[in-house]
Design a protein around this motif. Structure first.
Motif, PDB file in Angstrom:
ATOM      1  N   ALA A 191       0.840  -1.194   0.000  1.00 27.20           N
ATOM      2  CA  ALA A 191       0.000   0.000   0.000  1.00 27.20           C
ATOM      3  C   ALA A 191       0.880   1.252   0.000  1.00 27.20           C
ATOM      4  O   ALA A 191       2.089   1.173   0.237  1.00 27.20           O
ATOM      5  CB  ALA A 191      -0.902  -0.011   1.234  1.00 27.20           C
ATOM      6  N   PRO A 192       0.291   2.448  -0.222  1.00 27.72           N
ATOM      7  CA  PRO A 192       1.098   3.671  -0.251  1.00 27.72           C
ATOM      8  C   PRO A 192       1.796   3.990   1.066  1.00 27.72           C
ATOM      9  O   PRO A 192       2.916   4.497   1.058  1.00 27.72           O
ATOM     10  CB  PRO A 192       0.069   4.756  -0.603  1.00 27.72           C
ATOM     11  N   ASP A 193       1.136   3.743   2.191  1.00 27.99           N
ATOM     12  CA  ASP A 193       1.776   3.971   3.488  1.00 27.99           C
ATOM     13  C   ASP A 193       1.094   3.085   4.530  1.00 27.99           C
ATOM     14  O   ASP A 193       0.145   2.346   4.214  1.00 27.99           O
ATOM     15  CB  ASP A 193       1.752   5.448   3.889  1.00 27.99           C
ATOM     16  N   LYS A 194       1.555   3.154   5.753  1.00 27.34           N
ATOM     17  CA  LYS A 194       1.030   2.262   6.785  1.00 27.34           C
ATOM     18  C   LYS A 194      -0.440   2.541   7.080  1.00 27.34           C
ATOM     19  O   LYS A 194      -1.237   1.608   7.278  1.00 27.34           O
ATOM     20  CB  LYS A 194       1.857   2.382   8.066  1.00 27.34           C
ATOM     21  N   ALA A 195      -0.824   3.806   7.111  1.00 23.87           N
ATOM     22  CA  ALA A 195      -2.224   4.141   7.389  1.00 23.87           C
ATOM     23  C   ALA A 195      -3.137   3.605   6.294  1.00 23.87           C
ATOM     24  O   ALA A 195      -4.209   3.046   6.576  1.00 23.87           O
ATOM     25  CB  ALA A 195      -2.388   5.655   7.531  1.00 23.87           C
ATOM     26  N   ASN A 196      -2.725   3.750   5.038  1.00 26.79           N
ATOM     27  CA  ASN A 196      -3.511   3.199   3.940  1.00 26.79           C
ATOM     28  C   ASN A 196      -3.519   1.675   3.975  1.00 26.79           C
ATOM     29  O   ASN A 196      -4.516   1.039   3.608  1.00 26.79           O
ATOM     30  CB  ASN A 196      -2.960   3.686   2.597  1.00 26.79           C
ATOM     31  N   TRP A 197      -2.406   1.072   4.396  1.00 23.41           N
ATOM     32  CA  TRP A 197      -2.362  -0.386   4.565  1.00 23.41           C
ATOM     33  C   TRP A 197      -3.450  -0.818   5.541  1.00 23.41           C
ATOM     34  O   TRP A 197      -4.197  -1.770   5.278  1.00 23.41           O
ATOM     35  CB  TRP A 197      -0.993  -0.815   5.080  1.00 23.41           C
ATOM     36  N   GLN A 198      -3.565  -0.107   6.643  1.00 24.24           N
ATOM     37  CA  GLN A 198      -4.576  -0.444   7.645  1.00 24.24           C
ATOM     38  C   GLN A 198      -5.986  -0.215   7.112  1.00 24.24           C
ATOM     39  O   GLN A 198      -6.901  -1.020   7.369  1.00 24.24           O
ATOM     40  CB  GLN A 198      -4.335   0.373   8.915  1.00 24.24           C
ATOM     41  N   ASP A 199      -6.180   0.845   6.349  1.00 27.35           N
ATOM     42  CA  ASP A 199      -7.491   1.100   5.725  1.00 27.35           C
ATOM     43  C   ASP A 199      -7.876  -0.043   4.788  1.00 27.35           C
ATOM     44  O   ASP A 199      -9.017  -0.524   4.806  1.00 27.35           O
ATOM     45  CB  ASP A 199      -7.461   2.407   4.925  1.00 27.35           C
ATOM     46  N   LEU A 200      -6.919  -0.449   3.953  1.00 27.75           N
ATOM     47  CA  LEU A 200      -7.175  -1.531   3.000  1.00 27.75           C
ATOM     48  C   LEU A 200      -7.429  -2.852   3.718  1.00 27.75           C
ATOM     49  O   LEU A 200      -8.335  -3.610   3.341  1.00 27.75           O
ATOM     50  CB  LEU A 200      -5.984  -1.676   2.047  1.00 27.75           C
ATOM     51  N   ARG A 201      -6.625  -3.127   4.731  1.00 31.01           N
ATOM     52  CA  ARG A 201      -6.805  -4.380   5.474  1.00 31.01           C
ATOM     53  C   ARG A 201      -8.190  -4.438   6.113  1.00 31.01           C
ATOM     54  O   ARG A 201      -8.849  -5.483   6.066  1.00 31.01           O
ATOM     55  CB  ARG A 201      -5.713  -4.488   6.555  1.00 31.01           C
ATOM     56  N   ARG A 202      -8.638  -3.346   6.656  1.00 28.47           N
ATOM     57  CA  ARG A 202      -9.950  -3.296   7.306  1.00 28.47           C
ATOM     58  C   ARG A 202     -11.073  -3.418   6.270  1.00 28.47           C
ATOM     59  O   ARG A 202     -12.030  -4.173   6.457  1.00 28.47           O
ATOM     60  CB  ARG A 202     -10.077  -1.988   8.080  1.00 28.47           C
ATOM     61  N   THR A 203     -10.941  -2.706   5.148  1.00 26.79           N
ATOM     62  CA  THR A 203     -12.010  -2.690   4.141  1.00 26.79           C
ATOM     63  C   THR A 203     -12.096  -3.985   3.349  1.00 26.79           C
ATOM     64  O   THR A 203     -13.180  -4.557   3.176  1.00 26.79           O
ATOM     65  CB  THR A 203     -11.803  -1.506   3.162  1.00 26.79           C
ATOM     66  N   LEU A 204     -10.969  -4.459   2.860  1.00 27.14           N
ATOM     67  CA  LEU A 204     -10.977  -5.644   1.994  1.00 27.14           C
ATOM     68  C   LEU A 204     -11.326  -6.924   2.746  1.00 27.14           C
ATOM     69  O   LEU A 204     -11.894  -7.845   2.167  1.00 27.14           O
ATOM     70  CB  LEU A 204      -9.625  -5.796   1.306  1.00 27.14           C
ATOM     71  N   TRP A 205     -10.990  -6.973   4.028  1.00 22.41           N
ATOM     72  CA  TRP A 205     -11.244  -8.186   4.816  1.00 22.41           C
ATOM     73  C   TRP A 205     -12.563  -8.135   5.588  1.00 22.41           C
ATOM     74  O   TRP A 205     -12.899  -9.065   6.287  1.00 22.41           O
ATOM     75  CB  TRP A 205     -10.099  -8.417   5.781  1.00 22.41           C
ATOM     76  N   SER A 206     -13.332  -7.068   5.456  1.00 24.23           N
ATOM     77  CA  SER A 206     -14.564  -6.930   6.255  1.00 24.23           C
ATOM     78  C   SER A 206     -15.606  -7.956   5.836  1.00 24.23           C
ATOM     79  O   SER A 206     -15.755  -8.270   4.651  1.00 24.23           O
ATOM     80  CB  SER A 206     -15.120  -5.525   6.124  1.00 24.23           C
ATOM     81  N   GLU A 207     -16.304  -8.488   6.815  1.00 19.94           N
ATOM     82  CA  GLU A 207     -17.337  -9.509   6.562  1.00 19.94           C
ATOM     83  C   GLU A 207     -18.665  -8.849   6.188  1.00 19.94           C
ATOM     84  O   GLU A 207     -18.942  -7.731   6.532  1.00 19.94           O
ATOM     85  CB  GLU A 207     -17.516 -10.400   7.801  1.00 19.94           C
TER      86      GLU A 207
END
Length: 275
Positions: free
Chosen positions: A259-275
């Motif tokens: 991802a572009p940075d750590k904060a965006n990594w966390q955003d993507l991890r939360r969004t893409l893995w959401s149930e």
């Protein structure tokens, strides 16, 4: 001979010379006997892969006789080679033709990848595009740049942080199993758009140069990711395994989100893995 940053141009030129000698003459010229299936119809090996790896390996061993050289096709014949990477003071990891499916089917999206690992840490990565005749290169602590066919060098940076809804990204579906496969497929639609080149070399280049935002990979073979992750990191990006831990040369599983940075990594991890 020990590796140092001055060797980067020699290594880059080696990849280009072998591409001219062993890869491009075979592009769109392969016969049916020149293509073999490995684990699936999408996982192929060609005469270009084996010939290019053989020449690159031989040249590296001439220049660095004490180094460990790990090539994808050699490892296909002897899987025990993977275990030797973690103990090598100096190692070169080669993907002679990344994007073999594209190469074998005549699609001009493939690359030659090389990573340099010193005492278990990736210190340099090179991705050569034999069609465009240029390179994207990263060196630990020195940033990443594109070296053109005319030897012009231009620094690259990842895209600025963005909302997930505005991101362009890739997910490698073929190595994911349900339920994660279905979860990521559903949530990928929350992003702006998707792309998939079937070629990590070009996917890393696109993201490291700021023209896309993220990628998700599940299969972590060192020749597919060590060079690209180093280049991406030196371009300012953040990569980690799915659990948030650092990706290291010895890792073969755990997935990878870049991802572009750590904060965006966390955003993507939360969004893409959401149930």
């Amino acid at each position: 001979m020990q590796f140092n940053d001055n060797d980067i141009d020699w290594l880059s030129d080696l990849l280009a010379a072998v591409a001219v000698q062993e890869i491009m003459p075979r592009f769109r010229q392969l016969g049916t006997g020149d293509i073999k299936q490995k684990t699936s119809a999408l996982d192929l090996v060609t005469e270009a892969d084996t010939s290019a790896e053989r020449v690159i390996t031989a040249r590296l061993r001439e220049r660095y006789p004490d180094a460990f050289v790990l090539g994808e096709e050699a490892c296909e014949l002897d899987a025990s080679l993977l275990g030797k990477l973690k103990d090598a003071p100096l190692a070169f990891i080669i993907d002679p033709v990344d994007g073999t499916y594209n190469f074998a089917t005549g699609v001009p999206l493939f690359g030659v990848m090389l990573a340099v690992v010193v005492n278990g840490e990736t210190v340099a990565g090179i991705i050569h595009d034999p069609v465009g005749k240029d390179w994207i290169i990263g060196v630990k602590g020195a940033g990443s740049h594109i070296r053109s066919a005319f030897n012009v060098r231009q620094k690259v940076s990842v895209a600025p942080p963005a909302a997930v809804s505005e991101m362009l990204g890739a997910i490698s579906w073929q190595f994911l199993a349900d339920p994660l496969r279905s979860t990521l497929a559903r949530n990928h639609a929350k992003c702006k758009a998707s792309f998939g080149f079937r070629c990590a070399a070009h996917e890393y280049r696109l993201i490291a140069s700021g023209n896309a935002h993220f990628a998700v990979f599940n299969k972590l073979m060192p020749w597919d990711h060590l060079a690209g992750v180093l280049i991406h990191r030196e371009a300012g990006g953040h990569a980690a395994r799915f659990d948030g831990s650092a990706y290291l040369p010895r890792h073969l599983d755990g997935g990878l989100l870049i991802a572009p940075d750590k904060a965006n990594w966390q955003d993507l991890r939360r969004t893409l893995w959401s149930e």
